[in-house]
Design an enzyme around this catalytic site. Structure first.
Site, short mmCIF file in Angstrom:
data_model
loop_
_atom_site.label_atom_id
_atom_site.label_comp_id
_atom_site.label_asym_id
_atom_site.label_seq_id
_atom_site.Cartn_x
_atom_site.Cartn_y
_atom_site.Cartn_z
N HIS A 169 -5.42 -0.67 6.16
CA HIS A 169 -5.06 0.62 5.71
C HIS A 169 -6.15 1.65 6.11
O HIS A 169 -7.14 1.59 5.42
CB HIS A 169 -4.87 0.75 4.22
CG HIS A 169 -4.59 2.15 3.46
ND1 HIS A 169 -3.57 2.09 2.53
CD2 HIS A 169 -4.42 3.38 3.74
CE1 HIS A 169 -3.55 3.54 2.08
NE2 HIS A 169 -4.17 4.44 3.24
N CYS A 218 -2.46 8.23 6.35
CA CYS A 218 -2.94 7.09 6.63
C CYS A 218 -2.06 6.20 7.62
O CYS A 218 -0.80 6.37 7.49
CB CYS A 218 -3.27 6.19 5.57
SG CYS A 218 -4.90 7.09 4.59
N THR A 257 0.82 -1.20 0.06
CA THR A 257 0.09 -0.06 -0.08
C THR A 257 0.86 1.14 0.14
O THR A 257 2.18 1.13 0.36
CB THR A 257 -0.96 0.09 1.39
OG1 THR A 257 -2.01 0.92 0.92
CG2 THR A 257 -0.32 0.28 2.51
#
Length: 191
Positions: A54, A37, A32
């Site tokens: 995530h 985040c 990712t």
């Protein structure tokens, strides 16, 4: 979620986006890209099962309006519980889980510091639940690409060039706008 075969390694590569998580017992990698985040990489080294989530925001406080599970994973409190519960369902044991935390960068000085709230939530969750934190790369001003191999527990992190911060920040802002306008729904047990 995007699934492909990585040509260099010859294994399945699963790319997850905000609000997603993936758990596997196979020789796969999960990747990712993070701005503010957080991604938690979690595994049980004995059972050979692990995964990554995530999430964009720390907690959803209005748990009375829950209907669609995938939407709930945009919040850390759901994303962590769903990841852990999925690992336990596949044979993992709570007392053996290892956590690695990544992200929470302040990629744009003009943005609110949601990254720090995410970091605070993630640490609070890990320590309150009594889990073992074995590695971290959090905070600072960098976006990151994270590649995680649940079978071995290996995690690779590349701090990305700040020239991509503007587009990543725009994506995060759009994501926040989308999730704020859509109610969280689903059947999740938080404990």
């Amino acid at each position: 979620m995007q699934i492909s075969i990585d040509p260099a390694e010859g294994i399945t590569s699963v790319k997850i986006l905000p609000g997603e998580f993936y758990v596997t017992q196979d020789n796969e990698r999960i990747e990712t890209v993070l701005g503010s985040c957080i991604a938690a990489c979690v595994r049980d080294p004995i059972a050979g099962v692990g995964g990554m989530n995530h999430f964009m925001l720390p907690v959803e406080k209005n748990t009375a309006s829950v209907s669609e599970l995938s939407d709930a994973n945009r919040y850390g409190n759901y994303a962590m519980e769903n990841l852990v519960n999925s690992i336990l369902t596949k044979g993992g044991r709570r007392e053996r889980l290892e956590f690695k935390l990544f992200g929470g960068g302040r990629i744009m000085s003009s943005m609110t510091n949601i990254g720090w709230y995410n970091i605070g939530f993630a640490f609070d969750y890990v320590y309150t639940e009594g889990f073992q934190l074995v590695a971290q790369d959090i905070g600072d001003v960098f976006p990151r690409k994270v590649i995680y191999y649940p079978n071995s527990g290996r995690a690779r992190v590349r701090r990305l060039n700040p020239m991509h911060n503007q587009s990543l920040a725009a994506q995060e802002n759009q994501y926040i706008h989308n999730i704020e306008s859509k109610p969280v729904e689903g059947d999740v047990e938080l404990f």
